[in-house]
Design a protein around this motif. Structure first.
Motif, PDB file in Angstrom:
ATOM      1  N   ASP A  23     -44.418  42.083 -49.028  1.00 60.28           N
ATOM      2  CA  ASP A  23     -45.541  42.998 -49.220  1.00 60.28           C
ATOM      3  C   ASP A  23     -45.135  44.347 -48.642  1.00 60.28           C
ATOM      4  N   TRP A  74     -52.926  48.055 -50.186  1.00 59.04           N
ATOM      5  CA  TRP A  74     -52.185  48.515 -51.351  1.00 59.04           C
ATOM      6  C   TRP A  74     -53.104  48.926 -52.490  1.00 59.04           C
ATOM      7  N   GLU A  75     -54.182  48.188 -52.703  1.00 56.42           N
ATOM      8  CA  GLU A  75     -55.069  48.510 -53.821  1.00 56.42           C
ATOM      9  C   GLU A  75     -55.653  49.909 -53.698  1.00 56.42           C
ATOM     10  N   ALA A  78     -52.274  52.381 -54.394  1.00 49.93           N
ATOM     11  CA  ALA A  78     -51.483  52.171 -55.601  1.00 49.93           C
ATOM     12  C   ALA A  78     -51.689  53.252 -56.657  1.00 49.93           C
ATOM     13  N   ARG A 104     -42.963  45.137 -58.962  1.00 54.34           N
ATOM     14  CA  ARG A 104     -43.862  43.999 -58.747  1.00 54.34           C
ATOM     15  C   ARG A 104     -45.240  44.475 -58.310  1.00 54.34           C
ATOM     16  N   HIS A 105     -45.278  45.555 -57.532  1.00 53.79           N
ATOM     17  CA  HIS A 105     -46.558  46.080 -57.063  1.00 53.79           C
ATOM     18  C   HIS A 105     -47.236  46.986 -58.089  1.00 53.79           C
TER      19      HIS A 105
END
Length: 204
Positions: A23, A74-75, A78, A104-105
């Motif tokens: 992560d 992250w959300e 992003a 991937r993210h």
């Protein structure tokens, strides 16, 4: 090398939490403009991962769980990270790591191309004793004393890799020659493989 021919390019670095797959806990981007890194126009952010940072990972980048306790998830970051990266080439040292983690993210993102300064250094400096970032900085006499932060933090490593990229790029006459040496096969920006006519015929 005419740096004015370069497309928009961001040198990137990511740090993870030590999980498998990792992560993100930090992302940094630094643009190169007119042959110079421009850290003041870059972006760097800490990220609170969904799983704790391992002791091993902290030992490398020195980012602790306490450091990211109040950081956004992250959300939340992003969309800004993808907006920064969209349409740009990226460069990184051992770029497949950063490219894989970012892909991937950001499943809807694809860079215009990927430059690997590790691959480029191997092609450009065949006599170098080692190809780790620190070893290459020493071999090329690149000073990092003016870079803020510390080694293994995303902002520092992106800036150091940007300086290395500019140094290595000076060995190439054109952007096209540079990317021929620097883009790993099967990554965005790589030249399409050519298939001899006799091999094409053998398929049918």
């Amino acid at each position: 090398m005419d740096f004015g021919t370069w497309p928009r390019l961001l040198v990137v670095d990511v740090e993870g939490n030590g999980a498998n797959p990792p992560d993100l806990v930090e992302v940094a981007t630094i643009p190169i403009d007119a042959g110079q890194p421009v850290p003041q126009s870059g972006n760097s952010t800490l990220i609170r991962p969904p799983r704790p940072i391992s002791r091993f990972a902290t030992g490398i980048h020195h980012i602790t769980n306490q450091d990211v306790d109040s950081a956004p998830g992250w959300e939340s970051v992003a969309p800004a990270v993808q907006a920064d990266l969209d349409g740009a080439w990226i460069a990184a040292h051992n770029a497949h790591v950063d490219y894989t983690v970012l892909s991937r993210h950001l499943p809807d993102w694809q860079p215009a191309g990927v430059i690997d300064t590790l691959r480029l250094a191997r092609a450009t400096l065949p006599d170098a004793p080692a190809y780790r970032l620190d070893a290459l900085l020493a071999y090329t006499n690149i000073s990092v004393t003016d870079i803020s932060g510390r080694r293994h933090r995303a902002g520092f490593d992106a800036h150091a890799a940007a300086l290395l990229l500019v140094n290595l790029a000076a060995h190439y006459p054109t952007w096209e020659a540079l990317i021929a040496a620097a883009v790993p096969p099967n990554m965005p920006g790589a030249a399409a493989p050519t298939t001899p006519d006799h091999e094409e015929q053998a398929l049918w």
